[in-house]
Design an enzyme around this catalytic site. Structure first.
Site, PDB file in Angstrom:
ATOM      1  CE  LYS A 132      -0.452  -0.406   4.994  1.00  0.00           C
ATOM      2  NZ  LYS A 132      -1.293  -0.931   6.073  1.00  0.00           N
ATOM      3  NE  ARG A 174      -7.063  -0.090  11.262  1.00  0.00           N
ATOM      4  CZ  ARG A 174      -5.800  -0.235  10.859  1.00  0.00           C
ATOM      5  NH1 ARG A 174      -4.909   0.713  11.077  1.00  0.00           N
ATOM      6  NH2 ARG A 174      -5.420  -1.342  10.243  1.00  0.00           N
ATOM      7  CE1 TYR A 227      12.918  31.349   8.044  1.00  0.00           C
ATOM      8  CE2 TYR A 227      13.060  29.017   7.459  1.00  0.00           C
ATOM      9  CZ  TYR A 227      12.908  30.345   7.090  1.00  0.00           C
ATOM     10  OH  TYR A 227      12.753  30.657   5.775  1.00  0.00           O
ATOM     11  CG  MET A 267       9.824  24.314   1.805  1.00  0.00           C
ATOM     12  SD  MET A 267       8.986  25.531   0.785  1.00  0.00           S
ATOM     13  CE  MET A 267       7.604  25.962   1.817  1.00  0.00           C
TER      14      MET A 267
HETATM   15  C1  LIG Z   1      -0.566  -2.082   6.567  1.00  0.00           C
HETATM   16  C2  LIG Z   1      -1.197  -3.350   6.896  1.00  0.00           C
HETATM   17  C3  LIG Z   1      -0.416  -4.501   7.082  1.00  0.00           C
HETATM   18  C4  LIG Z   1       1.096  -4.457   7.084  1.00  0.00           C
HETATM   19  O1  LIG Z   1       1.505  -3.865   8.283  1.00  0.00           O
HETATM   20  P1  LIG Z   1       3.041  -3.679   8.651  1.00  0.00           P
HETATM   21  O2  LIG Z   1       3.012  -3.187  10.031  1.00  0.00           O
HETATM   22  O3  LIG Z   1       3.584  -2.679   7.688  1.00  0.00           O
HETATM   23  O4  LIG Z   1       3.660  -5.015   8.488  1.00  0.00           O
HETATM   24  C5  LIG Z   1      -1.062  -5.697   7.317  1.00  0.00           C
HETATM   25  N1  LIG Z   1      -2.412  -5.760   7.364  1.00  0.00           N
HETATM   26  C6  LIG Z   1      -3.194  -4.680   7.203  1.00  0.00           C
HETATM   27  C7  LIG Z   1      -4.666  -4.827   7.285  1.00  0.00           C
HETATM   28  C8  LIG Z   1      -2.622  -3.446   6.971  1.00  0.00           C
HETATM   29  O5  LIG Z   1      -3.398  -2.369   6.823  1.00  0.00           O
END
Ligand SMILES: *Cc1c(COP(=O)(O)O)cnc(C)c1O
Length: 396
Positions: free
Chosen positions: A43, A138, A292, A340
């Site tokens: 992802k 969640r 800054y 930046m």
């Molecule tokens: C992102 C995600 C993972 C992978 O998690 P990591 O901590 O990066 O290994 C696995 N399952 C779900 C549902 C996720 O959203």
């Protein structure tokens, strides 16, 4: 010379890290001959590494998991023919059609997604992963609603809309020592002997609880019906009628989900290195301000190197003075607020530092991404996924 900041993406490190996951699973599954299958989680543009690179580097994974449908289609176009899991499932009818057209397996985590399947014509049956909320609160069905959701999917299966139903959950505290016992129990009690594959572990669970995950009794040894049983590699002496899937993400990218265990100690290699160069060097007298708001005051006469890297490149603005940075092969420390487009480094203790010298912000040869993240009060995940589009990617 163009602005020298680059992000180097190391395909070999990605492949190595996947191999490392397989190795860890193999070592821990000796008591249970069935090796779990691995979804490589890609992802967020493969945690900032690029989808096409991931498709190539993770060729040996059993499947790819993500949530963006456009990214899933890119995987198919890049030649990925094995399963693709959509971690948040479908958002609308178009997504459902994409699942059919591109052979994507959606997670089903709420009633509206079942309703979409019920209401629409589905030209080819879709494999689904039904998600249980085991306490993270969640995504997923509550344990008391799980049976009903499963029955609804069974009915859809009998109508030829659903190909197979697997069971999955996500752990909230897998990075903790006893972080998965309670949710695993909820999972087992709820899923029981239902047929179908099981899918429970992210990187933290794989790394911290490998044995517990792999020896968990996820149900009876009852045979599943032909449509759901893809576990051809399951050793029958294991009496498992389903495949186990795990879902590693962050460790594939050489970062650790465990605060007490660096990724390098577990045999993972940095796959992303953020590099730039020194664009100015100056002497600053003791007691002067740097950057800054004069947030940093030189405690002594100091040689300061200005580096072409700022928060608009994805370097965290909240990184405090003292955050490690490697300049010209030597460890130095951030001094003053990140701007930046630039940041300033105390290079007093270092042998000659000149304009044009190489700087490693994190990655191979520099501080680990986890180290920079920790200093900045965040996690490696955020830094890897935050490198901005203006930073040129160099793949090798
Ligand atoms: C992102 C995600 C993972 C992978 O998690 P990591 O901590 O990066 O290994 C696995 N399952 C779900 C549902 C996720 O959203």
């Amino acid at each position: 010379m163009s602005r020298p900041i680059r992000v180097l993406i190391d395909r070999a490190a990605l492949s190595h890290n996947l191999g490392r996951v397989f190795e860890l699973l193999r070592q821990s599954s000796s008591h249970c001959p069935a090796m779990p299958k691995v979804w490589a989680v890609i992802k967020a543009d493969a945690y900032g590494h690029g989808i096409e690179t991931a498709v190539d580097a993770f060729a040996h994974a059993d499947g790819l998991a993500m949530l963006d449908f456009a990214e899933a289609v890119r995987c198919r176009k890049a030649g990925w023919t094995k399963p693709i899991l959509m971690l948040e499932g479908v958002f609308d009818r178009d997504d459902l059609e994409a699942c059919v057209e591109w052979g994507l397996w959606p997670v089903v985590h709420e009633a509206g997604q079942i309703a979409l399947l019920q209401k629409n014509v589905v030209k080819r049956p879709v494999a689904v992963f039904l998600k249980l909320d085991t306490g993270m609160h969640r995504l997923g069905f509550e344990p008391q609603d799980y049976g009903q959701a499963y029955s609804a999917l069974l009915q859809l299966q009998s109508q030829g809309k659903v190909a197979s139903i697997a069971h999955m959950t996500h752990f909230a505290c897998a990075d903790e020592r006893n972080g998965i016992q309670a949710p695993l129990k909820v999972f087992r009690n709820t899923v029981g002997n239902l047929p179908g594959d099981r899918c429970v572990a992210n990187s933290a669970a794989i790394l911290r609880h490998t044995r517990e995950i792999l020896s968990a009794d996820f149900g009876s040894d009852r045979e599943t019906d032909a449509g759901t049983d893809r576990s051809t590699d399951t050793d029958k002496s294991c009496h498992a009628s389903y495949s186990r899937w795990v879902r590693p993400g962050i460790c594939l990218y050489g970062a650790s989900p465990l605060s007490d265990l660096p990724a390098s100690q577990m045999g993972f290699r940095a796959s992303m290195t953020l590099v730039s160069k020194v664009l100015s060097v100056r002497m600053v007298r003791a007691g002067e301000g740097v950057g800054y708001s004069y947030l940093y005051r030189t405690p002594r006469d100091m040689r300061v190197a200005v580096v072409a890297c700022g928060y608009a490149d994805g370097y965290p603005r909240h990184a405090p003075s003292g955050t490690p940075i490697v300049v010209n092969g030597q460890r130095a420390a951030l001094a003053g607020r990140v701007s930046m487009d630039m940041l300033t480094v105390d290079v007093s203790g270092l042998s000659t530092v000149q304009v044009g010298d190489e700087v490693i912000l994190w990655g191979e040869g520099g501080p680990g991404v986890d180290e920079v993240a920790h200093a900045s009060g965040t996690i490696g995940y955020e830094l890897l996924t935050a490198v901005t589009p203006r930073v040129q990617r160099v793949f090798f």
